[in-house]
Design a protein around this motif. Structure first.
Motif, PDB file in Angstrom:
ATOM      1  N   ALA A   1       0.822  -1.221  -0.028  1.00 19.46           N
ATOM      2  CA  ALA A   1       0.139  -0.047   0.060  1.00 19.46           C
ATOM      3  C   ALA A   1       0.891   1.113   0.050  1.00 19.46           C
ATOM      4  O   ALA A   1       0.496   2.025  -0.753  1.00 19.46           O
TER       5      ALA A   1
ATOM      6  N   SER B   1       1.275   3.851  -3.286  1.00 22.35           N
ATOM      7  CA  SER B   1       0.716   5.032  -3.221  1.00 22.35           C
ATOM      8  C   SER B   1       1.855   5.956  -3.623  1.00 22.35           C
ATOM      9  O   SER B   1       1.591   7.206  -4.277  1.00 22.35           O
TER      10      SER B   1
ATOM     11  N   HIS C   1      -9.979 -10.169   4.083  1.00 20.65           N
ATOM     12  CA  HIS C   1     -10.165  -8.978   4.071  1.00 20.65           C
ATOM     13  C   HIS C   1      -9.432  -7.910   4.594  1.00 20.65           C
ATOM     14  O   HIS C   1      -8.827  -8.237   5.724  1.00 20.65           O
TER      15      HIS C   1
ATOM     16  N   VAL D   1     -10.321   0.794   5.921  1.00 21.67           N
ATOM     17  CA  VAL D   1     -10.041   1.671   5.079  1.00 21.67           C
ATOM     18  C   VAL D   1     -11.252   2.290   3.951  1.00 21.67           C
ATOM     19  O   VAL D   1     -11.962   1.726   3.557  1.00 21.67           O
TER      20      VAL D   1
ATOM     21  N   ARG E   1     -12.973   1.172   1.029  1.00 20.32           N
ATOM     22  CA  ARG E   1     -12.592  -0.091   0.613  1.00 20.32           C
ATOM     23  C   ARG E   1     -12.733  -1.060   1.812  1.00 20.32           C
ATOM     24  O   ARG E   1     -11.979  -2.010   1.789  1.00 20.32           O
TER      25      ARG E   1
ATOM     26  N   MET F   1     -12.505  -5.308   1.281  1.00 22.32           N
ATOM     27  CA  MET F   1     -11.979  -5.350   0.004  1.00 22.32           C
ATOM     28  C   MET F   1     -10.728  -6.236   0.470  1.00 22.32           C
ATOM     29  O   MET F   1     -10.155  -6.208   1.419  1.00 22.32           O
ATOM     30  N   SER F   2     -10.640  -7.234  -0.506  1.00 20.41           N
ATOM     31  CA  SER F   2      -9.514  -8.380  -0.265  1.00 20.41           C
ATOM     32  C   SER F   2      -8.174  -7.482  -0.635  1.00 20.41           C
ATOM     33  O   SER F   2      -8.116  -6.685  -1.193  1.00 20.41           O
ATOM     34  N   PRO F   3      -7.341  -7.738   0.412  1.00 16.60           N
ATOM     35  CA  PRO F   3      -5.886  -7.352   0.141  1.00 16.60           C
ATOM     36  C   PRO F   3      -5.381  -7.619  -1.318  1.00 16.60           C
ATOM     37  O   PRO F   3      -4.960  -6.591  -2.074  1.00 16.60           O
TER      38      PRO F   3
ATOM     39  N   ASP G   1      -7.204  -7.735  -4.109  1.00 19.48           N
ATOM     40  CA  ASP G   1      -7.839  -6.866  -5.104  1.00 19.48           C
ATOM     41  C   ASP G   1      -7.445  -5.439  -4.988  1.00 19.48           C
ATOM     42  O   ASP G   1      -7.398  -4.859  -5.825  1.00 19.48           O
ATOM     43  N   PHE G   2      -7.204  -5.233  -3.608  1.00 19.93           N
ATOM     44  CA  PHE G   2      -6.747  -3.816  -3.460  1.00 19.93           C
ATOM     45  C   PHE G   2      -5.320  -3.377  -4.283  1.00 19.93           C
ATOM     46  O   PHE G   2      -5.215  -2.330  -4.743  1.00 19.93           O
TER      47      PHE G   2
ATOM     48  N   GLY H   1      -4.244  -1.100  -7.388  1.00 21.18           N
ATOM     49  CA  GLY H   1      -2.992  -0.116  -7.388  1.00 21.18           C
ATOM     50  C   GLY H   1      -2.297  -0.264  -8.397  1.00 21.18           C
ATOM     51  O   GLY H   1      -1.769   0.752  -8.863  1.00 21.18           O
TER      52      GLY H   1
ATOM     53  N   VAL I   1      -3.162  -0.220   6.548  1.00 20.89           N
ATOM     54  CA  VAL I   1      -3.241   0.197   5.107  1.00 20.89           C
ATOM     55  C   VAL I   1      -3.505   1.678   4.855  1.00 20.89           C
ATOM     56  O   VAL I   1      -2.746   2.318   4.169  1.00 20.89           O
TER      57      VAL I   1
END
Length: 322
Positions: free
Chosen positions: A22, A26, A53, A57, A60, A63-65, A67-68, A72, A289
């Motif tokens: 993350a 970013s 999950h 956040v 989000r 959300m699954s890590p 998918d996150f 990104g 995150v």
């Protein structure tokens, strides 16, 4: 390490981000948007990978890590940021104010500036069955998982340096909490009083294993042969080991904390090594995150600001005044 860089446009970058979680994504996003030629080198070992999950956040939540991270990566690609799977095994100054990085496959890349976002590893206590349930019903953070397991029977394996802290925290999410001192020392009078006020029971025996039925945690086994019924276990005794090899090689200053040594950074993530920033869990254990995203953004913006003004100073120095 190999400090000989094949100095070609293909392997020299204005910024290299070491770590693609993350914080790293970013930082890469803001660097890409700042028109910087940027490379992200990602070893593919995010701390939260065992979790199904991520919570807390904004927009989000749940959300699954995986998918996150996929989202990104797609975003940074849209700004021309390169992503390379691999591990940085060596880092050294290049003699010109930048850096040479050596990858595990033997290749080298050059960078004018670095952002290190390599995270940390939870080194779990040696308790039979604990690692297999990590991220499921063996947890570490009530802010990440407390809502989902609220009001269940909690156990906490004490951290040797802060034996009561986690149990006192999680007692906000459940009134049925047992603290297992395991290998921690005796409690102070103050901690004992707080635990009593919170209604936390204390077991002084060493934990040897977990009881599991139908793929669910049902209890915590002690060395004296007893099993204490529990459905959730917080492993506060996990050792937090930052992946800070690159920072140590470059001579970054570290600070001692009750949970181990972490790199010293300022409010932008700048380390004590000129040209090097750090963000995310490599800087401390409490960077969730959402915090990591913020810190990565700050580091990327600060890096770009430095390059902008360095270029202007250089240009102004070469021109006559007036």
């Amino acid at each position: 390490m190999n400090t000989q860089l094949r100095d070609t446009p293909d392997n020299t970058y204005e910024a290299v981000v070491v770590g693609g979680g993350a914080a790293g994504l970013s930082a890469a996003l803001i660097l890409g948007r700042s028109l910087r030629r940027t490379l992200v080198v990602d070893a593919g070992e995010p701390r939260n990978a065992p979790a199904a999950h991520m919570q807390g956040v904004l927009s989000r939540d749940g959300m699954s890590p995986a998918d996150f991270l996929a989202a990104g990566r797609a975003e940074i690609a849209g700004y021309g940021v390169e992503l390379r799977a691999g591990e940085v095994t060596g880092a050294a100054p290049d003699g010109r104010g930048g850096f040479v990085l050596t990858l595990a496959d033997g290749d080298t890349v050059g960078a004018r500036r670095l952002v290190v976002t390599t995270g940390l590893v939870d080194e779990l206590p040696s308790i039979d069955g604990l690692a297999e349930r990590w991220g499921r019903d063996v947890l570490h953070c009530p802010y990440c998982h407390g809502w989902e397991v609220r009001d269940q029977a909690f156990g906490v394996v004490a951290h040797p340096a802060m034996p009561a802290h986690q149990a006192l925290m999680v007692a906000h999410w459940s009134k049925d909490v047992t603290l297992f001192l395991h290998t921690a020392g005796e409690l102070s009078e103050h901690d004992a009083a707080l635990l009593d006020a919170a209604g936390v029971r204390v077991e002084r025996g060493e934990v040897t294993g977990l009881a599991v039925e139908d793929d669910r945690l049902t209890g915590v086994r002690l060395a004296d042969g007893r099993t204490v019924a529990r459905s959730v276990l917080f492993a506060a005794a996990a050792r937090l080991a930052p992946r800070d090899g690159v920072l140590r090689q470059l001579g970054a200053e570290l600070r001692a904390t009750p949970l181990g040594e972490f790199v010293v950074v300022d409010e932008t993530g700048r380390t004590t090594v000129p040209g090097v920033w750090a963000a995310g869990n490599v800087t401390g254990p409490q960077e969730q995150v959402v915090n990591a995203v913020s810190r990565g953004y700050r580091a990327g913006a600060a890096l770009n600001n430095e390059l902008v003004f360095a270029a202007l100073e250089e240009k102004a120095a070469g021109r006559p005044v007036g």
